[in-house]
Design a protein around this motif. Structure first.
Motif, PDB file in Angstrom:
ATOM      1  N   ALA A 280      89.143  28.651  54.164  1.00  0.00           N
ATOM      2  CA  ALA A 280      87.912  29.382  54.616  1.00  0.00           C
ATOM      3  C   ALA A 280      86.955  28.228  54.909  1.00  0.00           C
ATOM      4  O   ALA A 280      86.364  27.996  56.032  1.00  0.00           O
TER       5      ALA A 280
ATOM      6  N   ALA B 105      84.751  37.066  58.064  1.00  0.00           N
ATOM      7  CA  ALA B 105      84.890  37.306  56.640  1.00  0.00           C
ATOM      8  C   ALA B 105      85.366  38.744  56.535  1.00  0.00           C
ATOM      9  O   ALA B 105      86.420  39.027  55.566  1.00  0.00           O
TER      10      ALA B 105
ATOM     11  N   ASN C 175      92.475  33.193  62.461  1.00  0.00           N
ATOM     12  CA  ASN C 175      92.322  33.870  60.951  1.00  0.00           C
ATOM     13  C   ASN C 175      93.559  35.012  61.016  1.00  0.00           C
ATOM     14  O   ASN C 175      93.985  35.041  59.742  1.00  0.00           O
TER      15      ASN C 175
END
Length: 552
Positions: free
Chosen positions: A535, A450, A494
């Protein structure tokens, strides 16, 4: 094409009043004319100059575009030369503060600490932008040599890096797709097959991008050279104009859907984006070697990426709905466009054959002793020998040569930081902090992923982000006990998904935003919302799939 260009350039934007009852669902009959679905390369005059700079040179100055128009135009005011004073001061101050104000840890050598300070100034400059990325990276490289922090050969060692040259050659392949019109043709076929409704049109564009992504390894080239012209042509034909209330009829939805879906397309294939190849090289320097990388990458990414591709157009259809729900004439317009294009040309067939060869060698090359960069070199040589590309095309691909310069500098500095022990020292410090909170490796994995994702709000480039932070974050994962292959690949996936967070977070974001169909508040809102959904998809579906594959 000319009639459409004149209509776009000279007609005033006069929004027509629409009866309220027609806002939810309506049939729009597009005007079929031979040129109404022109998908050629000239970039819209509505494309902002800032976005135009992100396009490959072929697109930014395509024949017939404003940049290449024979009509006399007023000369733009000359940009102020030199570095921007405040960003320059802050960038240099960041490194000097570390060098002279922060106590050097006993485990770190003076050479390593000095290199870290130069690297931090370089990274600060990438964020603040006192100079263009390549120029600022060169200044950082100069500082390492001038201060004798690194010898010349070590400082320039990454310029012989195979992965960096593979990235450079990928830009040339992308130019081949644009120059021959092959990417345009493939996307138009999907519009013809799936374009009877707005949602089907969106799925057709998203699937066509995933189809050509492994052989066209430039997200910006795909956006500016293939998909934005198609989206604009379809939108204008249905009365949806940029920088106008009518933008929400069709263009706003198609632009955002294509942008948000492109992250999953880029994450699906190793060769779909330049940052993927860079991540693999950086992971290898940390000690994470991925065997048979093309197949391994596809296998690990396949399920979450495909779910993301299927969910994204429908999600945006619900949270950012277009006013036009049906486009019954789009397939006919696409068919007319294909008819105008004529049969597949010699150069398109050569492009198809060359890319099939290159992709085959990327997949199976390891078993026959052909590396990825050699496969790319063979493909480029074929295109040059047969005249699909000429050397002038390669020389004019400024983004490729710029990438070679600053990628090599960042990779070289990051590699030297690893060799001198800075990365291992930083990762052990973070690992101790995580252990003090008694975090298990899955919790540490979530926190680090994150953090890596949302730090991208500070970056205007996916590849700059990767070059600056990938090695350090991978080392932190390893120190926290996260399985190595899972950590390396998740960070790389990501690096594709955060490319749609903002209007400046990637080259393709700038291209789509510059089209003028989406307002800035919507860009940030949709970027964050879609990122959160992605996510969840990658966290839940990916966790299940990776457990099944034995990654942890």
């Amino acid at each position: 094409m000319e009639s459409l260009r004149l209509a776009v350039s000279h007609r005033p934007a006069l929004p027509l009043p629409t009866p309220p009852g027609h806002l939810r669902r309506r049939h729009v009959h597009l005007q079929p004319s031979p040129n109404s679905l022109s998908l050629s390369l000239p970039i819209s005059p509505h494309l902002a100059p800032a976005a135009r700079r992100h396009l490959p040179p072929l697109l930014a100055a395509a024949p017939g575009s404003p940049a290449a128009s024979p009509s006399p135009a007023p000369k733009p005011a000359a940009a102020a030369g030199g570095a921007k004073p405040l960003p320059l001061l802050l960038s240099v101050a960041a490194g000097l503060a570390v060098r002279f104000l922060v106590p050097r840890p006993a485990e770190v050598t003076p050479q390593a600490w000095q290199l870290l300070s130069i690297f931090l100034s370089t990274i600060a400059g990438l964020v603040l932008g006192p100079l263009p990325v390549g120029a600022w990276a060169f200044l950082g490289l100069t500082a390492t040599v001038a201060t004798r922090t690194l010898p010349f050969t070590a400082a320039f060692g990454a310029f012989t890096n195979e992965v960096i040259w593979l990235i450079v050659i990928s830009f040339f392949f992308a130019r081949g797709f644009v120059k021959t019109g092959l990417g345009d043709r493939v996307a138009t076929y999907f519009v013809k097959w799936l374009g009877r409704s707005t949602l089907g049109l969106s799925y057709g564009l998203a699937i066509s991008e995933a189809f050509i992504a492994p052989a066209m390894p430039s997200t910006t080239a795909r956006a500016g050279g293939v998909f934005l012209p198609i989206v604009k042509s379809l939108s204008l034909s249905s009365g949806s104009k940029p920088n106008d209330p009518s933008a929400k009829k069709l263009g706003s939805y198609l632009v955002q859907s294509q942008l948000q879906a492109s992250g999953n397309s880029s994450a699906l294939f190793l060769t779909a984006a330049a940052q993927n190849l860079l991540c693999l090289k950086l992971a290898e320097e940390i000690g994470v070697k991925i065997g048979n990388p093309w197949i391994t990458w596809l296998k690990v990414a396949s399920l979450p990426a495909l779910v993301g591709l299927l969910v994204t157009p429908y999600l945006l259809y619900k949270i950012f709905p277009p006013e036009i729900k049906d486009t019954p004439d789009a397939p006919a317009l696409a068919a007319q466009k294909l008819k105008n294009m004529g049969p597949v040309t010699r150069n398109e067939w050569i492009m198809i054959g060359t890319m099939l060869l290159a992709v085959s060698l990327w997949i199976f090359g390891e078993t026959i002793g052909v590396s990825s960069v050699v496969a790319a070199m063979i493909g480029l040589s074929i295109l040059l020998l047969l005249g699909v590309l000429n050397w002038e095309d390669c020389l004019n691909e400024k983004s490729a040569w710029d990438t070679l310069a600053w990628f090599a500098i960042l990779v070289g500095l990051a590699g030297q930081l690893t060799s001198l022990g800075i990365v291992s020292w930083m990762s052990s410090c973070v690992a101790k902090v995580l252990q003090s909170f008694s975090l298990s490796w899955p919790a540490a994995f979530g926190v680090l992923q994150a953090s890596y994702f949302f730090i991208h709000y500070l970056f205007a480039s996916q590849t700059a982000h990767v070059g600056a932070l990938y090695s350090a974050f991978l080392a932190m994962h390893l120190a926290a006990g996260v399985p190595a292959l899972m950590a390396a690949l998740a960070l790389t996936y990501n690096a594709n998904l955060f490319g749609a967070l903002t209007h400046y977070s990637s080259g393709q974001s700038a291209v789509y935003y510059g089209a003028g169909y989406v307002d800035l508040p919507d860009v940030f809102k949709l970027g964050f919302t879609t990122a959160a959904i992605n996510a969840v998809i990658w966290g839940v579906v990916g966790a299940f799939w990776w457990k099944f594959l034995g990654l942890y």
